[in-house]
Enzyme design. Sequence first.
Site, PDB file in Angstrom:
ATOM      1  CG  ASN A 216      -0.183  -0.133   2.507  1.00 29.20           C
ATOM      2  OD1 ASN A 216       0.605   0.741   2.838  1.00 29.20           O
ATOM      3  ND2 ASN A 216      -0.392  -1.229   3.231  1.00 29.20           N
ATOM      4  CG  ASP A 285      -7.300  -5.125   6.312  1.00 29.09           C
ATOM      5  OD1 ASP A 285      -6.852  -5.131   7.475  1.00 29.09           O
ATOM      6  OD2 ASP A 285      -7.790  -4.118   5.775  1.00 29.09           O
ATOM      7  CE  LYS A 295       8.176 -12.913 -14.350  1.00 29.99           C
ATOM      8  NZ  LYS A 295       8.950 -12.357 -15.443  1.00 29.99           N
ATOM      9  CG  PHE A 329      -2.503   5.910  13.424  1.00 26.04           C
ATOM     10  CD1 PHE A 329      -1.821   5.733  14.624  1.00 26.04           C
ATOM     11  CD2 PHE A 329      -2.395   7.140  12.774  1.00 26.04           C
ATOM     12  CE1 PHE A 329      -1.062   6.752  15.166  1.00 26.04           C
ATOM     13  CE2 PHE A 329      -1.634   8.170  13.306  1.00 26.04           C
ATOM     14  CZ  PHE A 329      -0.961   7.976  14.501  1.00 26.04           C
ATOM     15  CE  LYS A 343     -11.133   0.522  10.784  1.00 23.90           C
ATOM     16  NZ  LYS A 343     -10.453   1.172   9.693  1.00 23.90           N
ATOM     17  CE  LYS A 347      -9.142  -3.066  13.923  1.00 25.88           C
ATOM     18  NZ  LYS A 347      -8.119  -3.205  12.892  1.00 25.88           N
TER      19      LYS A 347
HETATM   20  O1  PMT Z   1       3.079   6.136   6.503  1.00 24.95           O
HETATM   21  P1  PMT Z   1       2.487   7.455   6.004  1.00 24.95           P
HETATM   22  O2  PMT Z   1       2.686   7.653   4.531  1.00 24.95           O
HETATM   23  O3  PMT Z   1       2.963   8.616   6.833  1.00 24.95           O
HETATM   24  O4  PMT Z   1       0.901   7.376   6.186  1.00 24.95           O
HETATM   25  C1  PMT Z   1       0.359   7.329   7.470  1.00 24.95           C
HETATM   26  C2  PMT Z   1      -0.880   6.421   7.533  1.00 24.95           C
HETATM   27  C3  PMT Z   1      -1.980   6.961   6.628  1.00 24.95           C
HETATM   28  C4  PMT Z   1      -0.502   4.998   7.090  1.00 24.95           C
HETATM   29  C5  PMT Z   1      -1.316   6.391   9.040  1.00 24.95           C
HETATM   30  O5  PMT Z   1      -1.650   7.685   9.439  1.00 24.95           O
HETATM   31  C6  PMT Z   1      -2.511   5.466   9.243  1.00 24.95           C
HETATM   32  O6  PMT Z   1      -3.659   5.837   9.101  1.00 24.95           O
HETATM   33  N1  PMT Z   1      -2.236   4.189   9.632  1.00 24.95           N
HETATM   34  C7  PMT Z   1      -3.231   3.122   9.756  1.00 24.95           C
HETATM   35  C8  PMT Z   1      -3.574   2.610   8.384  1.00 24.95           C
HETATM   36  C9  PMT Z   1      -4.508   1.411   8.447  1.00 24.95           C
HETATM   37  O7  PMT Z   1      -4.080   0.349   8.189  1.00 24.95           O
HETATM   38  O8  PMT Z   1      -5.719   1.679   8.847  1.00 24.95           O
HETATM   39  P2  PMT Z   1      -6.851   0.507   9.052  1.00 24.95           P
HETATM   40  O9  PMT Z   1      -8.097   1.251   9.313  1.00 24.95           O
HETATM   41  O10 PMT Z   1      -6.799  -0.438   7.906  1.00 24.95           O
HETATM   42  O11 PMT Z   1      -6.383  -0.246  10.356  1.00 24.95           O
HETATM   43  C10 PMT Z   1      -6.772   0.174  11.642  1.00 24.95           C
HETATM   44  C11 PMT Z   1      -5.714  -0.204  12.650  1.00 24.95           C
HETATM   45  O12 PMT Z   1      -5.592  -1.628  12.708  1.00 24.95           O
HETATM   46  C12 PMT Z   1      -4.324   0.340  12.344  1.00 24.95           C
HETATM   47  O13 PMT Z   1      -3.718   0.736  13.557  1.00 24.95           O
HETATM   48  C13 PMT Z   1      -3.610  -0.878  11.756  1.00 24.95           C
HETATM   49  O14 PMT Z   1      -2.211  -0.820  12.030  1.00 24.95           O
HETATM   50  C14 PMT Z   1      -4.263  -2.016  12.498  1.00 24.95           C
HETATM   51  N2  PMT Z   1      -4.257  -3.281  11.752  1.00 24.95           N
HETATM   52  C15 PMT Z   1      -4.898  -3.403  10.568  1.00 24.95           C
HETATM   53  C16 PMT Z   1      -4.897  -4.621   9.913  1.00 24.95           C
HETATM   54  C17 PMT Z   1      -4.211  -5.708  10.502  1.00 24.95           C
HETATM   55  N3  PMT Z   1      -4.159  -6.896   9.896  1.00 24.95           N
HETATM   56  N4  PMT Z   1      -3.582  -5.555  11.665  1.00 24.95           N
HETATM   57  C18 PMT Z   1      -3.594  -4.375  12.311  1.00 24.95           C
HETATM   58  O15 PMT Z   1      -3.010  -4.221  13.384  1.00 24.95           O
END
Ligand code: PMT
Length: 409
Positions: A216, A285, A295, A329, A343, A347
């Site tokens: 991503n 995810d 390959k 985040f 969330k 979480k």
């Molecule tokens: O790195 P930059 O370019 O500075 O950008 C920053 C950012 C946009 C990546 C950052 O600010 C941000 O939003 N990070 C979380 C991105 C994200 O994955 O969001 P989500 O809504 O999909 O996940 C929610 C939370 O669950 C996040 O804390 C994520 O780390 C966590 N997660 C998600 C999926 C997973 N399998 N395990 C997790 O722990």
Amino acid sequence: MLRGKKIVLGITGGIAAYKAAALCSGLVKQGADVHVIMTDSASKFITELTLQTLSRNPVHIDTFDERNPEVVTHIHLADLADLVLIAPATANTISKMTLGLADDMLSSMLLATTAPIMIAPAMNVHMYQHPAIMQNMNTLVSRGVLMIEPGEGMLACGYVGKGRLEEPETIIRVVHDFFAAQQQREEMRHLMAGRKVTVTAGGTIERIDPVRYITNDSSGKMGIAVARAAYAMGADVRLIAGSVQVPLPEGIDTVRVQSAQDMYEAVIGEWSHTDIMVQTAAVADYRPKTVHATKMKKNDENLVLELEKTTDILESLGQRKNNQFLIGFAAETNNVAEYAMGKVIRKNCDLLVANDVTIAGAGFGTDTNKVQIYDAQGLVEDLPLMSKDDVAFRLLSIAASRLNGVSAS
Ligand code: PMT
């Protein structure tokens, strides 16, 4: 709050320069030691004598007018400042700052100072909205320059719109709040010292075959800003970095990972001795169900990749939470508040930082961010657009206060 604070007040050449007299006077009345630098153009709008009388200090205009042989004046002023305040800041001065030009006393001092810089722009509405000026202001914000946005109303040029210098009382209040926040940071440093902070940053890489993967847009900037802020606040920091597009911070203990599973294992390894966990990373995810050893060949017209869910790291930490303070985040494109609240509860986070990644200057890859911070009760803070460093400091201040049971205001 302003008693004894050394403020270098830069006045540049716009009609709003007349308001700098009230600003200077107000800062002095609050106990600040104000040193004025005027540009040549500013001296066409307001006299040196006015500012000298109000500040009770010599006023500087000409770089070569060195009155004290013991110092180089622009360096001396750069070094003594606790804060450099430019009010009004013209389009010309803003653009010079962006480019790093140093062709007069003020711009030379601005390059030489390591003090925080605050600017209050004032100009015609169309000049203010010009893409070049907008871009320059965003660049300055991303470098940590604090912006006091102009007000809206009747402008001296006859237009109605945004571009009027903020009123001196408001600027003084912002300066006051700045020093109050600085003092609070010092106190936070005390609260954070010795705490173990683990931060994840960047994106994950989910392999399809040896030459292809799913990832991503995360650059790692937000997570690295959090790690740096925690380090600056005296914490013992461990950074777990996935794929990042910026240099890793020096001096911070860093573990490199690729996939969501790698990140999960690294995070679990840190969990039992972590006080504050900040999950900034954009974790995949889903990952390919099968990782091909060689390959994949281009055979069929269509290719269907079967994906399976990765472990939700944040959610599994939320389930194991003991005394740790857990921060997640959320990158959202719509229904930000609703999804963020979902969330934070699902979480089991102590705080959740939501960024709407569709907003200019927010989210992936930018140096700035615009976030809302939630807890299980609802919105804690709605922060304006600010540098990722400032977002990180504010977030950690709230976390450190809550962990220590004190107020973060
Ligand atoms: O790195 P930059 O370019 O500075 O950008 C920053 C950012 C946009 C990546 C950052 O600010 C941000 O939003 N990070 C979380 C991105 C994200 O994955 O969001 P989500 O809504 O999909 O996940 C929610 C939370 O669950 C996040 O804390 C994520 O780390 C966590 N997660 C998600 C999926 C997973 N399998 N395990 C997790 O722990």
